[in-house]
Design a protein around this motif. Structure first.
Motif, mmCIF file in Angstrom:
data_model
loop_
_atom_site.group_PDB
_atom_site.id
_atom_site.type_symbol
_atom_site.label_atom_id
_atom_site.label_comp_id
_atom_site.label_asym_id
_atom_site.label_seq_id
_atom_site.Cartn_x
_atom_site.Cartn_y
_atom_site.Cartn_z
ATOM 1 N N ILE A 69 -33.459 9.779 -38.620
ATOM 2 C CA ILE A 69 -33.522 9.199 -37.277
ATOM 3 C C ILE A 69 -34.743 9.717 -36.529
ATOM 4 O O ILE A 69 -35.406 8.972 -35.790
ATOM 5 C CB ILE A 69 -32.227 9.513 -36.510
ATOM 6 C CG1 ILE A 69 -31.033 8.851 -37.202
ATOM 7 C CG2 ILE A 69 -32.314 9.023 -35.069
ATOM 8 C CD1 ILE A 69 -29.708 9.223 -36.606
ATOM 9 N N GLU A 127 -26.554 7.103 -32.969
ATOM 10 C CA GLU A 127 -26.358 7.600 -34.334
ATOM 11 C C GLU A 127 -26.742 9.070 -34.443
ATOM 12 O O GLU A 127 -26.061 9.856 -35.114
ATOM 13 C CB GLU A 127 -27.188 6.761 -35.304
ATOM 14 C CG GLU A 127 -26.901 7.060 -36.765
ATOM 15 C CD GLU A 127 -27.646 6.123 -37.692
ATOM 16 O OE1 GLU A 127 -27.482 6.254 -38.916
ATOM 17 O OE2 GLU A 127 -28.399 5.263 -37.189
ATOM 18 N N TYR A 131 -24.005 11.257 -33.124
ATOM 19 C CA TYR A 131 -22.891 11.454 -34.049
ATOM 20 C C TYR A 131 -23.287 12.355 -35.221
ATOM 21 O O TYR A 131 -22.470 13.121 -35.729
ATOM 22 C CB TYR A 131 -22.406 10.107 -34.595
ATOM 23 C CG TYR A 131 -21.457 9.380 -33.678
ATOM 24 C CD1 TYR A 131 -20.109 9.706 -33.642
ATOM 25 C CD2 TYR A 131 -21.907 8.369 -32.844
ATOM 26 C CE1 TYR A 131 -19.233 9.042 -32.799
ATOM 27 C CE2 TYR A 131 -21.040 7.695 -31.992
ATOM 28 C CZ TYR A 131 -19.702 8.036 -31.977
ATOM 29 O OH TYR A 131 -18.834 7.382 -31.141
ATOM 30 N N ALA A 132 -24.533 12.251 -35.663
ATOM 31 C CA ALA A 132 -24.954 12.989 -36.856
ATOM 32 C C ALA A 132 -25.045 14.485 -36.598
ATOM 33 O O ALA A 132 -24.755 15.294 -37.487
ATOM 34 C CB ALA A 132 -26.306 12.462 -37.345
ATOM 35 N N THR A 157 -24.718 4.864 -22.633
ATOM 36 C CA THR A 157 -23.767 4.673 -23.727
ATOM 37 C C THR A 157 -22.737 3.609 -23.377
ATOM 38 O O THR A 157 -22.370 2.778 -24.221
ATOM 39 C CB THR A 157 -23.068 6.001 -24.059
ATOM 40 O OG1 THR A 157 -24.053 6.980 -24.402
ATOM 41 C CG2 THR A 157 -22.099 5.833 -25.218
ATOM 42 N N ARG A 193 -29.367 12.794 -42.131
ATOM 43 C CA ARG A 193 -29.379 11.671 -41.201
ATOM 44 C C ARG A 193 -30.200 12.004 -39.958
ATOM 45 O O ARG A 193 -30.920 11.150 -39.437
ATOM 46 C CB ARG A 193 -27.941 11.325 -40.817
ATOM 47 C CG ARG A 193 -27.809 10.273 -39.736
ATOM 48 C CD ARG A 193 -28.405 8.949 -40.164
ATOM 49 N NE ARG A 193 -27.687 8.345 -41.259
ATOM 50 C CZ ARG A 193 -28.057 7.222 -41.868
ATOM 51 N NH1 ARG A 193 -29.162 6.608 -41.487
ATOM 52 N NH2 ARG A 193 -27.352 6.735 -42.870
ATOM 53 N N GLY A 201 -29.387 2.562 -30.172
ATOM 54 C CA GLY A 201 -28.479 2.712 -31.309
ATOM 55 C C GLY A 201 -28.860 3.887 -32.183
ATOM 56 O O GLY A 201 -27.988 4.581 -32.725
ATOM 57 N N TRP A 202 -30.168 4.148 -32.330
ATOM 58 C CA TRP A 202 -30.592 5.337 -33.080
ATOM 59 C C TRP A 202 -30.181 6.607 -32.343
ATOM 60 O O TRP A 202 -29.795 7.596 -32.960
ATOM 61 C CB TRP A 202 -32.109 5.304 -33.274
ATOM 62 C CG TRP A 202 -32.575 4.152 -34.113
ATOM 63 C CD1 TRP A 202 -31.922 3.589 -35.166
ATOM 64 C CD2 TRP A 202 -33.780 3.414 -33.949
ATOM 65 N NE1 TRP A 202 -32.641 2.547 -35.677
ATOM 66 C CE2 TRP A 202 -33.795 2.409 -34.955
ATOM 67 C CE3 TRP A 202 -34.855 3.479 -33.068
ATOM 68 C CZ2 TRP A 202 -34.838 1.504 -35.089
ATOM 69 C CZ3 TRP A 202 -35.893 2.580 -33.206
ATOM 70 C CH2 TRP A 202 -35.881 1.605 -34.205
ATOM 71 N N ARG A 253 -26.214 -6.434 -36.944
ATOM 72 C CA ARG A 253 -27.443 -5.650 -36.834
ATOM 73 C C ARG A 253 -28.666 -6.521 -37.090
ATOM 74 O O ARG A 253 -29.681 -6.414 -36.385
ATOM 75 C CB ARG A 253 -27.402 -4.489 -37.824
ATOM 76 C CG ARG A 253 -28.622 -3.573 -37.756
ATOM 77 C CD ARG A 253 -28.650 -2.616 -38.919
ATOM 78 N NE ARG A 253 -28.732 -3.314 -40.186
ATOM 79 C CZ ARG A 253 -29.863 -3.789 -40.712
ATOM 80 N NH1 ARG A 253 -31.008 -3.660 -40.065
ATOM 81 N NH2 ARG A 253 -29.853 -4.401 -41.883
ATOM 82 N N ASP A 285 -24.818 16.390 -40.335
ATOM 83 C CA ASP A 285 -25.552 15.558 -41.286
ATOM 84 C C ASP A 285 -27.049 15.756 -41.044
ATOM 85 O O ASP A 285 -27.694 14.990 -40.321
ATOM 86 C CB ASP A 285 -25.147 14.100 -41.112
ATOM 87 C CG ASP A 285 -25.662 13.221 -42.237
ATOM 88 O OD1 ASP A 285 -26.401 13.740 -43.096
ATOM 89 O OD2 ASP A 285 -25.334 12.027 -42.255
#
Length: 750
Positions: A692, A676, A679-680, A541, A688, A672-673, A591, A685
Motif C-alpha cells: 500500500i 486497507e 486494517y493491515a 471513513t 500488505r 480505499g487504500w 472495484r 500484515d
C-alpha cells in the motif's frame, strides 16, 4: 369372682415416681353377657399427646422440656437414654421427616412469636447486633438478632481469611510496591500485576468465597420478581468488586494488589489532584500516592535492568535488541501565585519507547551490509514506474507478523532536550543509548533503528550530514537508521486525500467531501494541510462507507439504500442468500467499475467508456434534474481553509466526461487504500503495508518520508521478499523522479 387390677403404663421418658399411676379395677363380665367392653383405650390425637407431655410428665413449661430434649452433656457423662439420643440426632441431622427448616419456619412465622407494637423495646430488638439475647422475650426478634450476630462473626472470619497472605505464587493480592529487604521472598509488583479486568476480579472473588459474594450481591444487585438482574449501566458485579477490595485493605493494609494498586497507578497516570488521591486512599479504594510512585520506580528499574541485560547479550552476538520510537512532549506549567521570577512556563522534552525486535533474521541489522548497499547507489535507477511494476496486487500473506506474538515495549526516562534542534537530537540519542545500556565501543557494526515523526526524521538526517566527517562511528551516528512512524505516515496520507477531495466549504459539487460532511452534520477540517486526525478520519471513513454501499446498491439492482437490508432479509426468508464466492465476484466488478484507474479513464472520456468491456463499463443512468423553482439548500457556514485556491475549475473545450463521477471514483480508490492500510497495520500484515505504501508513493506522491520508510522497512523487516524485487525495496524514490499519475480536481466544474 376376684377383681383384676391393671396398672397404667408410664409414658416413655417419664421420671419414675414423678406421679402415681392410677389403678383401675376391672370386673370381669359374665360369660353369659352378649356384649364385652374393649380392653384397649381409644387412639389419642396429636394435640392430646402434646397436652399429656405438658401436663403429665412433670415439666414446668415447654422451655424446660426443650432444654432437656436438646441437652448437651459436653465432656460430662451422658444421662440420656439411647432412644433419646437417637431421636434427637435423627432430627438434628435431617434424617426425620420433619426437619429443622420446617421448625424454623413455624417459629418465625408463628403469630405469637411477633411482639406487638406496644412493646417497642421488643420490636426494635429485631436484627439487633447489641441487645442481649436474654432481654429479647419474643422468639422472632430473638431469632433474627441471633442470626445477625452469627452472620457478622462469619463475615469477619471470612474477610480475615481472604485478607491473609496466600501461599499461591500466582496470587497478586499481597504484592509489594518496593522491597526494604526486611522480609525475604517478598514479591515486588510487576507490570503484569497491573493488568486486570473487573470481570476477572469478580470471578476471582466469587470462587474464593461464595458467601461473601452473595452478601455483597444482596447489597447492590437489583431484583425483578425475586431474580437478580444485571444492568447495562453500572452493573452490580463491578460495585461488588469495588466494595470487597476496600474491605480487604481495611483488614490487611498489604492486601492491595487486586484493585487498589492498579487504581493508584491510574490516578498517577491521569495526574489526579493530590487531594483526590488522599480522599480515595482514605476510603481504601486506592493506595497512597507514595506507594504508587514506589511501585512505578520499582517496576521501571526492574524492566530497565532487564533491558540492559538483553542489550548486553545481543551486543555480544552482534545483533540489535530493540528499536526506538521518539517523540516530543510538552507540559504547560501555569503560575497561580505570581511573584518575582515566577512566570508561566512550557516544559518541553523528548520521550522514548524501546520496542523489542522479534522474529528477525541473524544479521538483519548488520551495518557493513547496509553500507555496502548504500555504496552501490542503486536508488538512482529507481523510478515511479519501477515501484508501480513491483506492486504485488494479489498479495499472498507471506509477510505477516505472528498473530500470537506480543511485542514487549519499555519506556526509558524522558529528557529535557529539543528533538527538532540538531544538537538537541544528538544529546537525545546519546542519552537514550546510555539508558538502554548500549556500549559505544562494541556497536560499530550494529545498526540503530530510530522512528518518529517527520521533524524527527529530518533532524536525524541533518545531524548525520553535519557529522559525516567525524571519524568516530558511534558519535557520527553513521549507523543510525531513521524512518517515519507508521501513524505519521497515515496522517500524511490522510491530509493529502483531504486536500484533494474536500473542496470549498460551500461546494455544490456532489462529489466533494465538504457537501457530504454538511449533509451528515460532520465537522469539516479548517486546515486541509494539517487536519485533526481522528475527527477527519471518522468523517471520511463514514462518507467512504456510504458511497461503497451505494455502489453495492447499483451492483445488486436495488432502488434505494434503505432497501439493502430488506433485500437480504427477503433472500434469507426464501433461503437464497448469495455465497461468499458470489459476493467476492461482485466486489471485483464493483472495484473495476467504481474504484480503479480504468473506471477513472472511462469517466473522463466517452470514447473510453464506449470501448470498455461489459464487466468494467459503468452503467449509464439518467441525469438527475432538480426542481428549478425550488430554493437552493441552506449550507451551514464554515471557515474557509487556508490556501484554498480557486473555487471553480473550468474544463477544457471538447471535454465530454463526467467530472463529478471521476472525482468520486478517485476518492473511492485513494481512500480505499487508506482503509486497507488501517486494517493491515493492526493485523500485523507487514507485506500488505509495504504494498500500500508503494501504491501511495506512485499515485498520490507522498512526501520523502514514505520513500524512506520503504527503503528501511525492507532492510529490517521484509528480508524475505522475492529476489527480483530485491533492488527495488533497498532504495527510496528520488523526489525529482516522482510523478503524479492522477490528480483529482475536487472543484465544481463551471
Amino acid at each position: 369372682m376376684i377383681p383384676l387390677t391393671i396398672p397404667t403404663i408410664s409414658p416413655p421418658g417419664s421420671t419414675p415416681g414423678s406421679f402415681s399411676a392410677p389403678h383401675t379395677p376391672i370386673t370381669p363380665i359374665s360369660s353369659t353377657s352378649s356384649t364385652q367392653a374393649p380392653l384397649r383405650a381409644p387412639r389419642r390425637t396429636q394435640w392430646e399427646k402434646v397436652d399429656d407431655v405438658l401436663t403429665s410428665y412433670g415439666f414446668r413449661n415447654l422451655g424446660d422440656f426443650l432444654a432437656t430434649l436438646f441437652h448437651d452433656h459436653g465432656s460430662d457423662a451422658d444421662p440420656r437414654t439411647p432412644r433419646h439420643t437417637a431421636s434427637v440426632a435423627a432430627f438434628l441431622q435431617g434424617a426425620s421427616t420433619f426437619k429443622m427448616a420446617d421448625l424454623l419456619a413455624l417459629i418465625y412465622d408463628h403469630p405469637q412469636s411477633r411482639p406487638k407494637r406496644k412493646y417497642s423495646d421488643q420490636v426494635s430488638a429485631a436484627f439487633s447486633p447489641h441487645t442481649p439475647l436474654d432481654d429479647i422475650r419474643y422468639a422472632r426478634p430473638c431469632l433474627t438478632a441471633w442470626a445477625t450476630r452469627t452472620v457478622g462473626d462469619e463475615v469477619y472470619r471470612r474477610i480475615g481469611r481472604l485478607a491473609k497472605k496466600s501461599d499461591d505464587p500466582e496470587s497478586r493480592r499481597h504484592v509489594r510496591a518496593t522491597t526494604n529487604r526486611r522480609k525475604k521472598g517478598a514479591r515486588v509488583a510487576t507490570w503484569d500485576d497491573t493488568r486486570f479486568t473487573i470481570q476477572g476480579l469478580a470471578d476471582q472473588y466469587r470462587e474464593a468465597d461464595e458467601f461473601l459474594w452473595y452478601l455483597t450481591e444482596c447489597f447492590c444487585a437489583p431484583r425483578v420478581k425475586g431474580k437478580v438482574v444485571v444492568r447495562k449501566r453500572r452493573p452490580h458485579h463491578a460495585i461488588q468488586v469495588g466494595a470487597i477490595s476496600p474491605f480487604l485493605i481495611s483488614r490487611n493494609s498489604f492486601a492491595s494488589g487486586d484493585l487498589a494498586l492498579p487504581l493508584g497507578i491510574w490516578h498517577f497516570a491521569c495526574k489526579s489532584h493530590v487531594d483526590v488521591k488522599r480522599v480515595y486512599c482514605r476510603f481504601g479504594s486506592t493506595v497512597s500516592d507514595t506507594t504508587a510512585r514506589n511501585a512505578l520506580n520499582s517496576m521501571s528499574a526492574a524492566d530497565l535492568s532487564e533491558l540492559r541485560e538483553r542489550v548486553r547479550d545481543a551486543t555480544e552476538r552482534g545483533e540489535a535488541d530493540h528499536s526506538k520510537i521518539i517523540d516530543n512532549v510538552q507540559e504547560n506549567s501555569p503560575v497561580y501565585e505570581h511573584g518575582l521570577g515566577r512566570e508561566n512556563q512550557l516544559k518541553v522534552g523528548t520521550a522514548c519507547t524501546t520496542v523489542r525486535l522479534l522474529d528477525c533474521k541473524p544479521g538483519a541489522f548488520n551495518a557493513a551490509d547496509h553500507i555496502g548497499r548504500v555504496v552501490q547507489q542503486a536508488r538512482q535507477t529507481m523510478t515511479t514506474e519501477n515501484v508501480y511494476e513491483s506492486i504485488d496486487w494479489p498479495h499472498n500473506w507471506s509477510h505477516r507478523i505472528n498473530p500470537n506474538r506480543k511485542t514487549p515495549v519499555q519506556p526509558v526516562g524522558t529528557n529535557g532536550e529539543r528533538e527538532v534542534e540538531t544538537q538537541g537530537m544528538a544529546r537525545t540519542l546519546l542519552d537514550f543509548d546510555q539508558q538502554s545500556g548500549i556500549n559505544p565501543d562494541k556497536c560499530d557494526n550494529i545498526l540503530s533503528w530510530v522512528r518518529g515523526d517527520g521533524a524527527s526524521h529530518a533532524t536525524i538526517m541533518r545531524l548525520k550530514k553535519y557529522l559525516a566527517v567525524t571519524p568516530n562511528i558511534y558519535k557520527s551516528f553513521r549507523n543510525v537508521i531513521s524512518t517515519p512512524e507508521t501513524w505519521h505516515t497515515k496522517a500524511t496520507d490522510l491530509n493529502a486525500c483531504a486536500s484533494n477531495h474536500y473542496g470549498p466549504a460551500a461546494s455544490k459539487d456532489p462529489s466533494s467531501l465538504s457537501r457530504s460532511s454538511n449533509a451528515a452534520n460532520m465537522k469539516r477540517p479548517t486546515d486541509l494541510k494539517k487536519c485533526d486526525f481522528y475527527p477527519t478520519s471518522r468523517s471520511m471513513t463514514m462518507i467512504w462507507d456510504a458511497r461503497v454501499l451505494d455502489c453495492w446498491r447499483l451492483i445488486l439492482g436495488i432502488d434505494s439504500d434503505s432497501e439493502i437490508v430488506e433485500h437480504f432479509a427477503q433472500l434469507a426468508e426464501i433461503d437464497c442468500l448469495p455465497t461468499l464466492d458470489e459476493l467476492l465476484d461482485h466486489a471485483k466488478v464493483l472495484r473495476e467499475r467504481y474504484a480503479s484507474q480504468v473506471a477513472y479513464d472511462q469517466s473522463l472520456s466517452t470514447e473510453d467508456h464506449d470501448e470498455a468491456s461489459s464487466r468494467s463499463k459503468i452503467p449509464a443512468v439518467e441525469p438527475l434534474h432538480g426542481d428549478e423553482d425550488a430554493p437552493p439548500p441552506e449550507i451551514p457556514a464554515a471557515p474557509e481553509p487556508k490556501d484554498e485556491g480557486p473555487k471553480f475549475y473550468k474544463e477544457a473545450p471538447g471535454f465530454d466526461g463526467d467530472r463529478v463521477l471521476s472525482n468520486t471514483i478517485l476518492f473511492l480508490m485513494e481512500f480505499g487504500w487508506w482503509v486497507e492500510l488501517n486494517y493491515a497495520i493492526p493485523e500485523g500484515d507487514v507485506g500488505r503495508v509495504m504494498e500500500i505504501l508503494k501504491v501511495s508513493t506512485a499515485i498520490v506522491q507522498l512526501p520523502i518520508m514514505i520513500s524512506k520508510l520503504l527503503k528501511d522497512l525492507y532492510l529490517h523487516v521484509c528480508g524475505n521478499l522475492k529476489s527480483e524485487l530485491h533492488g527495488l525495496y533497498a532504495r527510496s524514490v528520488r523526489p525529482a523522479s516522482v510523478r503524479v499519475l492522477t490528480r483529482p480536481q475536487g472543484r465544481t466544474a463551471e
